[in-house]
Scaffold this motif. Sequence first.
Motif, PDB file in Angstrom:
ATOM      1  N   ALA A 191     -35.400   7.914   8.480  1.00 26.47           N
ATOM      2  CA  ALA A 191     -34.707   8.361   7.271  1.00 26.47           C
ATOM      3  C   ALA A 191     -35.184   9.752   6.856  1.00 26.47           C
ATOM      4  N   TRP A 192     -36.472  10.024   7.002  1.00 32.11           N
ATOM      5  CA  TRP A 192     -37.025  11.335   6.641  1.00 32.11           C
ATOM      6  C   TRP A 192     -36.417  12.449   7.489  1.00 32.11           C
ATOM      7  N   SER A 193     -36.124  12.145   8.749  1.00 38.90           N
ATOM      8  CA  SER A 193     -35.566  13.172   9.637  1.00 38.90           C
ATOM      9  C   SER A 193     -34.162  13.588   9.228  1.00 38.90           C
ATOM     10  N   ALA A 223     -31.562   9.608  15.046  1.00 37.48           N
ATOM     11  CA  ALA A 223     -33.024   9.591  14.942  1.00 37.48           C
ATOM     12  C   ALA A 223     -33.582   8.254  15.408  1.00 37.48           C
ATOM     13  N   LEU A 224     -32.923   7.160  15.041  1.00 38.90           N
ATOM     14  CA  LEU A 224     -33.381   5.845  15.487  1.00 38.90           C
ATOM     15  C   LEU A 224     -33.284   5.718  17.003  1.00 38.90           C
ATOM     16  N   LEU A 263     -32.060   2.199   8.018  1.00 39.98           N
ATOM     17  CA  LEU A 263     -32.029   3.454   7.273  1.00 39.98           C
ATOM     18  C   LEU A 263     -32.131   3.223   5.770  1.00 39.98           C
ATOM     19  N   PHE A 264     -31.550   2.129   5.300  1.00 38.33           N
ATOM     20  CA  PHE A 264     -31.665   1.786   3.881  1.00 38.33           C
ATOM     21  C   PHE A 264     -33.130   1.540   3.508  1.00 38.33           C
ATOM     22  N   ALA A 303     -42.655  -1.647  11.609  1.00 38.71           N
ATOM     23  CA  ALA A 303     -41.237  -1.328  11.787  1.00 38.71           C
ATOM     24  C   ALA A 303     -40.714  -0.542  10.585  1.00 38.71           C
ATOM     25  N   GLU A 304     -41.136  -0.935   9.386  1.00 34.36           N
ATOM     26  CA  GLU A 304     -40.690  -0.222   8.190  1.00 34.36           C
ATOM     27  C   GLU A 304     -41.146   1.234   8.222  1.00 34.36           C
TER      28      GLU A 304
END
Length: 384
Positions: free
Chosen positions: A119-121, A127-128, A70-71, A111-112
Amino acid sequence: MLIYALPLLPWLLPIPFLWQLGLAWGGYLCLFYAKDRFSIPWWVLGLGFVPLLLRLGEPAILADDYLRYLFDGKLLLKGIIPYGKRPLDLPLFARHWVPKPEIPTIYPPLAEGLFALAAWSGSGLAALRLLNGFGLLLFCGAALFTWGRERGKQAIGLTLFCPLVQQELFHSAHIDAWVLPFLFLALGLMLRGRAWGAGVGLGLASLIKFTPALVLLPWLMRLDAPARLKASLGFLGVLLLGFLPFYPLHPFAGLLVFYRSLDGVSPFYLLLRLALDQDLARIILAGIGLPLGFFWLWSKPFLQEGVWVLGLLFLITPPGFPWYLVPLLPLMREVRFRYVLFFLVPLHFAYYLSSPVWLAALASLGATLFMREQYESSIAESST
């Protein structure tokens, strides 16, 4: 079809986690040895996604990789490429919650992109988890494409109902779920003689994670010279397109630092670390692994060799994280795996129990038997 519920029910019971894990592996053991006695209805496969939905809002257990995911995703949304940047150097984004803040990111570009989507969600860990569920859905299609209806359903069942998938991919949200659809799409294309597409699929799998994708490299060696060239060009072309734009940012620097600093949980490595320091233990592992690699080169590459390479890389490198072995699961229908649970079960428990010595020894014994079985099977195959 009660046997398919056995590995899933423990995740829904209000009992301590280690009891859930043990009961889930016990149920999977029953399923593993009964898999050839009946066919799988389509609706049963959908049960594998039920615990994902029911555990969607639960906190992670002894897992923090998702925080780094997420970071990285948040950095990308701000227009910052994570490669070559340590979270310690970005205090506005990385506080105490980012794991290993002294190491730049180690994840490949595809993957990024998934991390940025999560993160956008704005839904974080949930989400992951859902992204991994979608990746496993794509894998189901790839497995049916590769092996057809009945064999494909068996491969899907042995994957979805395994505690490694239920805990490490659906709950802890390790990104390895996305290796599977590309890896088995590549295998399906290779079996159909489409060498270029197989190389592209393998390249896409490598843009998610490096190590699991290596399972397919020996399979590509079975191709004749022109087809092997096409597959190699497809594979290398995808890697170049994926990494070349980020080359000035040193995308592999974090991976090297991570490997050198990690005091991992590989069972052989843990046993060596009882008496040796990190560097010497790594040297001895390499000394074991190189001769074993030469043994592989002497045999005819086939399905077993893919298993052999992945298992060998897993055993002779320190990390030893159990979710790295997820690509083995769909192959359990195709390859002899008499000792695989003797290896996987203690390994999984060793990770969550801070790797006690007796579990490491048991996993090492199971791994030795497993690797010997795969090598003997490949030699027998090459002589027929």
